[in-house]
Design an enzyme around this catalytic site. Structure first.
Site, PDB file in Angstrom:
ATOM      1  N   ALA A  57      17.090 -60.428  51.012  1.00  0.00           N
ATOM      2  CA  ALA A  57      16.334 -59.270  50.540  1.00  0.00           C
ATOM      3  C   ALA A  57      15.801 -58.507  51.748  1.00  0.00           C
ATOM      4  O   ALA A  57      15.082 -59.071  52.573  1.00  0.00           O
ATOM      5  CB  ALA A  57      15.187 -59.725  49.646  1.00  0.00           C
ATOM      6  N   TYR A 180       9.971 -59.185  41.778  1.00  0.00           N
ATOM      7  CA  TYR A 180       9.693 -58.187  42.798  1.00  0.00           C
ATOM      8  C   TYR A 180       9.565 -56.802  42.156  1.00  0.00           C
ATOM      9  O   TYR A 180       9.651 -56.667  40.936  1.00  0.00           O
ATOM     10  CB  TYR A 180      10.747 -58.263  43.897  1.00  0.00           C
ATOM     11  CG  TYR A 180      10.759 -59.618  44.574  1.00  0.00           C
ATOM     12  CD1 TYR A 180       9.574 -60.169  45.080  1.00  0.00           C
ATOM     13  CD2 TYR A 180      11.923 -60.376  44.673  1.00  0.00           C
ATOM     14  CE1 TYR A 180       9.564 -61.421  45.674  1.00  0.00           C
ATOM     15  CE2 TYR A 180      11.920 -61.636  45.266  1.00  0.00           C
ATOM     16  CZ  TYR A 180      10.732 -62.144  45.766  1.00  0.00           C
ATOM     17  OH  TYR A 180      10.701 -63.396  46.354  1.00  0.00           O
TER      18      TYR A 180
END
Length: 354
Positions: A57, A180
């Site tokens: 990420a 997220y």
């Protein structure tokens, strides 16, 4: 040829096989820049035979990092640091992909081996932002994003995507899973907004769709655009696979080429039924209802298991994580077990099983 080792074409990119490296956080970046660790880590997975190698990420803005040691691509200098890595991945016959991310309310936390909870500003942390000022259990309360801040984030995602292309990445994935930021917008557990970015599913998916549109417009037509989703929150009243399948159908209209199907991560109250291939049924549902290709993840560890997932048309590719950490050359073993040929570097040819 097995299904697992047949190529897959997405837009203008051909993936040599359907064994892909799932994004795995390394917590080893310096000011967002990758290091020699990333070159060796990702390079070994490309050398091991994977078709698509995703970075971890990668934050589109500094406050989007999960931890202070996380990767980022909010500057041109960071993008340039990725170029030797993407060049090496390509030299091994694999395709380099990047997962663009923003951690939202789960930002500014410790690397797993450094502790738990939110990192205070005195130790290099920052105030996290989120759709609503609702904390993830055990973390600091985030600041609620304004409409203007959301619009700015849309622009920042597009700019990060352009830097990724300049850095040599051939596949772009947007991270809308695991609790997220984009997942936080989608889920009614974390999105309590009453404006156009909240409420019903159309409102909760608005930020994701705006970012998809901006990124799609910022990257070349031949570049595949993927989205990772959490198919369920594993919490009653949370996001579920029916809603996510509906979002996926909409994403297909906006230029998304494949859905990467995971689950969970948005609530400490989640009750997950874990087992081999436990998320594959979600992938199959989203594939059938959206019309898009999908990738399956989650406790896929054996070649025959991966092959069955593809031949039963539950998914179009599989992403491995821990299995590849344990065995970076898993694709080579899989090809041997399935009776396929796989190319290896000349330097390693003497070790190939025939």
């Amino acid at each position: 040829m097995s299904r697992l080792f047949s190529p897959l074409d997405l837009r203008g990119v051909r993936l040599r096989n359907r064994v892909w490296v799932s994004p795995m956080c390394q917590y080893s970046s310096v000011d967002g820049r990758p290091t020699d660790w990333h070159l060796v880590h990702l390079g070994s997975l490309a050398r091991g035979g994977a078709g698509l190698v995703f970075t971890e990420a990668t934050a589109v803005v500094p406050e989007g990092r999960i931890s202070p040691e996380d990767a980022g691509i909010w500057t041109d200098e960071q993008a340039a640091a990725y170029k030797p890595i993407t060049d090496f991945i390509r030299s091994q016959g694999a395709v380099a992909g990047i997962q663009l991310a923003h951690a939202g309310r789960k930002a500014s936390t410790y690397a797993p081996w450094r502790g738990t909870g939110s990192v205070p500003e005195a130790d290099g942390g920052w105030t996290a932002v989120a759709p609503s000022a609702v904390a993830y259990s055990g973390y600091a309360t985030p600041a609620e994003l304004t409409v203007d801040q959301i619009a700015e984030l849309v622009t920042q995602w597009a700019a990060a995507a352009q830097r990724a292309i300049a850095a040599g990445f051939e596949v772009i994935e947007l991270h809308a899973a695991h609790g997220y930021l984009l997942h936080e917008f989608l889920s009614p557990l974390s999105n309590l907004r009453t404006d156009t970015y909240g409420g019903d599913l159309a409102g909760r998916s608005r930020a994701l769709i705006e970012i998809v549109d901006a990124v799609r417009a910022a990257i070349p037509e031949q570049t595949p655009l993927l989205v990772r989703v959490s198919a369920t929150d594993w919490v009653p009243g949370g996001l579920d696979v029916d809603e996510v399948a509906e979002v996926a159908r909409e994403l297909a209209k906006h230029g998304v080429d494949l859905i990467d199907v995971s689950s969970g991560g948005n609530s400490a109250e989640q009750q997950i039924s874990v087992g081999p291939g436990y998320q594959v049924p979600f992938a199959r549902t989203i594939r059938e209802r959206s019309g898009l290709p999908v990738a399956a993840v989650g406790m896929i560890t054996e070649p025959a298991q991966a092959e069955l997932i593809l031949t039963e048309e539950s998914a179009d590719a599989v992403l491995l994580a821990r299995a590849l950490l344990r065995e970076p050359t898993w694709p080579e073993r899989a090809a041997f077990e399935l009776g396929d040929e796989i190319s290896v570097p000349e330097q390693y040819a003497r070790a190939v099983r025939r």
